[in-house]
Design an enzyme around this catalytic site. Structure first.
Site, PDB file in Angstrom:
ATOM      1  N   TYR A 184       0.430  -1.074   0.287  1.00 55.09           N
ATOM      2  CA  TYR A 184       0.247   0.400  -0.120  1.00 55.09           C
ATOM      3  C   TYR A 184       0.873   1.408   0.462  1.00 55.09           C
ATOM      4  CZ  TYR A 184      -4.237  -2.764   0.864  1.00 55.09           C
ATOM      5  OH  TYR A 184      -5.664  -2.840   0.875  1.00 55.09           O
ATOM      6  N   GLU A 185       0.507   2.467  -0.863  1.00 51.99           N
ATOM      7  CA  GLU A 185       1.210   3.247  -1.057  1.00 51.99           C
ATOM      8  C   GLU A 185       0.498   4.847  -0.702  1.00 51.99           C
ATOM      9  OE1 GLU A 185       3.512   2.957  -4.172  1.00 51.99           O
ATOM     10  OE2 GLU A 185       4.239   1.679  -4.045  1.00 51.99           O
ATOM     11  N   HIS A 186      -0.534   4.684  -0.716  1.00 49.74           N
ATOM     12  CA  HIS A 186      -1.756   5.428  -0.359  1.00 49.74           C
ATOM     13  C   HIS A 186      -2.625   4.899   0.894  1.00 49.74           C
ATOM     14  CE1 HIS A 186      -0.500   7.291  -3.977  1.00 49.74           C
ATOM     15  NE2 HIS A 186      -0.423   5.646  -4.207  1.00 49.74           N
TER      16      HIS A 186
END
Length: 335
Positions: A184-186
């Site tokens: 996950y990046e956001h």
């Protein structure tokens, strides 16, 4: 010898990944004594376990490659596999979003978003049957979904974990997978919520025997790091590999800069097995042709290299996987 048994807290300070020995040692030792084991044999057993785990933690022949996100018709069998490395394919991605064109979050109910026509359950079984050193994982999240940012967006910890355990167990068993990766990046959740959701997910899947390993894939961004470091602080002892995205640093990174970046992130994810990484299209970080393998050799000689991973097979296909071959040759060579 008895003093050694009574001071397992010292061992966990020296070997951070042996925290579980400290938390479970008293009950385990008492049980062994009741079974007739002498304290000498228990000490011997503990020492052997320490040696084995320390050896495993310093092992650096792990090669990992993300595959399937870009729908370039790449197959497992396209990627060269050196029999003398531990090889992990990482399917990108499983996402807890709907599969419609206007995707929306599903609170932990995961769907497959990789190229299932070329990376099917039967193809997973086939590549694993052909190569005993191959394992296959799936990665959760990623940067985007159907053209928009992919957000970690749980309704609550308990509901997200329950849905994630159920949906991912089904996918993992259908595809004959071995582990998961967290990418996950956001985020539409604070770091503590992220840590509890992901930590409980990994713990449950491992305890249920669904997966045998888990990794995380952070990069050097304040928001990203705040979430993954919160996860590491609470659950680092159950995370097997750190796929740090060193290619998210600026294009044109030098060897010396890379070495400094590696040291910085190793300090943040203290005790972790940190992998070096490059991106196939050369758009960021230290490129293979500009000294990446020099840096990896230095890290390996220092006993710091946890392995190498690549983003991604989809892009490497056009290059004939030449850097995958070089990566594996480096890892397979005796230091």
């Amino acid at each position: 010898m008895i003093a050694f048994l009574n001071n397992l807290s010292y061992l966990t300070a020296v070997f951070p990944h042996l925290i579980f020995i400290n938390t479970q040692s008293s009950n385990t030792i008492n049980s062994l004594i009741k079974m007739g084991f002498s304290k000498f044999h228990i000490v011997l057993f503990t020492l052997l376990a320490l040696v084995a785990m320390a050896s495993a933690s310093s092992k650096s022949d792990l090669f990992r490659e993300y595959i399937g996100a870009e729908f370039n018709n790449v197959k497992f069998s396209d990627v060269p596999i050196n029999p003398n490395v531990e090889f992990h394919y990482i399917l990108a991605f499983a996402i807890d979003y709907t599969t419609s064109s206007s995707s929306s979050p599903t609170n932990g109910k995961f769907n497959v978003f990789w190229d299932i026509n070329n990376l099917s359950p039967s193809q997973v079984s086939s590549i694993k049957n052909q190569h005993s050193n191959v394992k296959v994982a799936l990665s959760l999240g990623g940067d985007s979904v159907n053209g928009g940012s992919c957000y970690f967006s749980p309704s609550s910890v308990d509901s997200w974990v329950s849905n994630a355990v159920s949906s991912l167990t089904n996918i993992i068993q259908e595809y004959h997978l071995d582990g998961i990766d967290i990418d996950y990046e956001h985020f539409h959740a604070d770091p503590e919520t992220f840590a509890e959701c992901i930590g409980k997910l990994i713990t449950t899947l491992k305890n249920n025997g669904v997966i045998s390993f888990a990794s995380i894939a952070p990069y050097d961004d304040d928001d990203v790091q705040s979430h993954y470091l919160a996860l590491w602080k609470s659950y680092g002892h159950i995370i097997d590999y750190v796929n740090f995205q060193f290619y998210a640093y600026d294009q044109g990174t030098t060897v010396s800069q890379f070495m400094n970046y590696f040291q910085t992130q190793s300090s943040k994810y203290e005790g972790g097995s940190i992998l070096a990484s490059f991106i196939s299209d050369g758009s960021g970080g230290l490129a293979p042709q500009n000294g990446f393998f020099t840096a990896c050799s230095r890290l390996r000689n220092q006993g710091k290299l946890g392995g190498i991973f690549v983003w991604s097979a989809d892009d490497s296909k056009a290059l004939g996987f030449r850097y995958e071959k070089q990566s594996q040759a480096l890892l397979a060579a005796h230091p």
